[in-house]
Design a protein around this motif. Structure first.
Motif, PDB file in Angstrom:
ATOM      1  N   GLU A  87       0.804  -1.117   0.015  1.00 56.68           N
ATOM      2  CA  GLU A  87       0.071  -0.041  -0.073  1.00 56.68           C
ATOM      3  C   GLU A  87       0.845   1.232  -0.008  1.00 56.68           C
ATOM      4  OE1 GLU A  87      -3.803  -1.612   2.327  1.00 56.68           O
ATOM      5  OE2 GLU A  87      -2.433  -0.932   3.528  1.00 56.68           O
ATOM      6  N   VAL A  88       2.105   1.410   0.822  1.00 53.69           N
ATOM      7  CA  VAL A  88       2.934   2.459   0.975  1.00 53.69           C
ATOM      8  C   VAL A  88       3.476   2.631  -0.478  1.00 53.69           C
ATOM      9  CG1 VAL A  88       4.936   3.558   2.057  1.00 53.69           C
ATOM     10  CG2 VAL A  88       3.059   2.155   3.528  1.00 53.69           C
TER      11      VAL A  88
ATOM     12  N   GLN B  23       2.406   1.546  -3.293  1.00 54.61           N
ATOM     13  CA  GLN B  23       1.209   2.452  -4.390  1.00 54.61           C
ATOM     14  C   GLN B  23       1.270   3.759  -4.253  1.00 54.61           C
ATOM     15  OE1 GLN B  23       0.257   0.360  -6.705  1.00 54.61           O
ATOM     16  NE2 GLN B  23      -0.336   2.138  -7.758  1.00 54.61           N
ATOM     17  N   VAL B  24       1.220   4.481  -3.044  1.00 57.16           N
ATOM     18  CA  VAL B  24       1.048   5.648  -2.825  1.00 57.16           C
ATOM     19  C   VAL B  24       2.159   6.442  -3.564  1.00 57.16           C
ATOM     20  CG1 VAL B  24       1.456   7.412  -0.966  1.00 57.16           C
ATOM     21  CG2 VAL B  24      -0.076   5.650  -0.529  1.00 57.16           C
TER      22      VAL B  24
ATOM     23  N   ASP C 123       1.737   6.094  -7.236  1.00 57.22           N
ATOM     24  CA  ASP C 123       0.564   7.032  -7.613  1.00 57.22           C
ATOM     25  C   ASP C 123       0.957   8.471  -7.691  1.00 57.22           C
ATOM     26  OD1 ASP C 123      -1.103   4.768  -7.971  1.00 57.22           O
ATOM     27  OD2 ASP C 123      -2.142   5.201  -6.053  1.00 57.22           O
ATOM     28  N   SER C 124       1.896   8.765  -6.777  1.00 61.75           N
ATOM     29  CA  SER C 124       2.147  10.308  -6.682  1.00 61.75           C
ATOM     30  C   SER C 124       3.590  10.586  -7.550  1.00 61.75           C
ATOM     31  CB  SER C 124       2.600  10.619  -5.207  1.00 61.75           C
ATOM     32  OG  SER C 124       3.599   9.921  -4.800  1.00 61.75           O
TER      33      SER C 124
ATOM     34  N   ALA D 196       5.349  12.551  -2.846  1.00 62.43           N
ATOM     35  CA  ALA D 196       4.469  12.067  -2.022  1.00 62.43           C
ATOM     36  C   ALA D 196       3.690  12.707  -0.798  1.00 62.43           C
ATOM     37  CB  ALA D 196       4.766  10.507  -1.542  1.00 62.43           C
TER      38      ALA D 196
ATOM     39  N   GLN E  44       1.069  15.907  -0.393  1.00 60.58           N
ATOM     40  CA  GLN E  44      -0.624  15.815  -0.325  1.00 60.58           C
ATOM     41  C   GLN E  44      -0.720  15.593   1.281  1.00 60.58           C
ATOM     42  OE1 GLN E  44      -2.717  16.578  -2.474  1.00 60.58           O
ATOM     43  NE2 GLN E  44      -0.968  16.971  -4.016  1.00 60.58           N
TER      44      GLN E  44
ATOM     45  N   VAL F   5      -2.186  12.185   2.361  1.00 63.32           N
ATOM     46  CA  VAL F   5      -0.974  10.952   2.483  1.00 63.32           C
ATOM     47  C   VAL F   5       0.032  11.262   3.574  1.00 63.32           C
ATOM     48  CG1 VAL F   5       1.094  10.188   1.087  1.00 63.32           C
ATOM     49  CG2 VAL F   5      -0.895  10.832  -0.160  1.00 63.32           C
TER      50      VAL F   5
ATOM     51  N   LYS G 122      -1.865   9.938   6.649  1.00 59.01           N
ATOM     52  CA  LYS G 122      -1.974   8.502   6.466  1.00 59.01           C
ATOM     53  C   LYS G 122      -0.643   7.769   6.866  1.00 59.01           C
ATOM     54  CE  LYS G 122      -4.300   5.926   3.217  1.00 59.01           C
ATOM     55  NZ  LYS G 122      -4.801   5.538   2.118  1.00 59.01           N
ATOM     56  N   LEU G 123       0.504   8.219   6.215  1.00 59.27           N
ATOM     57  CA  LEU G 123       1.729   7.693   6.488  1.00 59.27           C
ATOM     58  C   LEU G 123       2.403   8.210   7.926  1.00 59.27           C
ATOM     59  CD1 LEU G 123       3.752   8.370   3.205  1.00 59.27           C
ATOM     60  CD2 LEU G 123       2.908   6.097   3.660  1.00 59.27           C
TER      61      LEU G 123
END
Length: 188
Positions: free
Chosen positions: A5-6, A8-9, A12-13, A38, A41, A44, A47-48
């Motif tokens: 998931e990380v 993918q962040v 995506d960024s 990353a 945002q 983000v 979340k991180l």
């Protein structure tokens, strides 16, 4: 968050770059984690930061300290998530130093937070500063451990991504990589 998931962040960024890069350590690599892309945002960052904070909460730190520039955004968010004080070290005459009136009390438990660690030079410098001011280093947290756990700092370490990213000494660059112009995206 899982490692996938990380990652993918980062994808995506546009923060996971491919090419020929010169890292702060002086090593060369085919990949570069431009955390700033990353971390621009705030959702983000939140979340991180929450994911790192959940890993380090049991350490009992009272202050988060980060090396500028890379560790600033994520360090501040980890401190916010934990409800702790946040300070940073910054360069002065080519060395990291504690400035701006920041103080570390004798015995104070500090958590060092960085965005990306390859060899751990800036983290070690930060740890040395904490100790020189009488503080304790409770642990180190990072978004990306590019050494896949090979960099050992002598305190508990936590990361959201632990990968072995191939690196090369400047005198031993593979021919295919040598054909690509090298860049230093972290210093632009």
């Amino acid at each position: 968050m899982t490692q996938n998931e990380v990652l993918q962040v980062f994808r995506d960024s546009g923060a996971l770059l491919e090419g020929h890069f010169i890292l702060r350590s002086g090593l060369h690599s085919r990949q570069f984690f431009q955390c700033a892309l990353a971390l621009q945002q705030m959702p983000v960052v939140e979340k991180l930061g929450a994911a790192l904070a959940s890993k380090v909460r049991p350490l009992g730190a009272v202050t988060v300290v980060a090396p500028a520039m890379g560790g600033l955004v994520i360090g501040q968010e980890v401190a916010r998530q934990l409800g702790l004080r946040f300070i940073f070290v910054e360069k002065e005459d080519g060395k990291l130093v504690l400035r701006r009136g920041f103080k570390i009390a004798p015995g104070e438990k500090n958590l060092v937070v960085e965005d990306v660690v390859t060899k751990g030079g800036r983290v070690q410098e930060t740890m040395d500063i904490v100790r020189a001011h009488g503080g304790q280093v409770a642990g180190v947290a990072m978004v990306v451990d590019r050494s896949n756990g090979q960099t050992q700092l002598g305190v508990p370490q936590f990361s959201l991504i632990a990968l072995h990213v191939e690196t090369f000494d400047p005198n031993q660059i593979p021919p295919d990589l040598a054909k690509i112009p090298a860049s230093k995206p972290g210093s632009k």
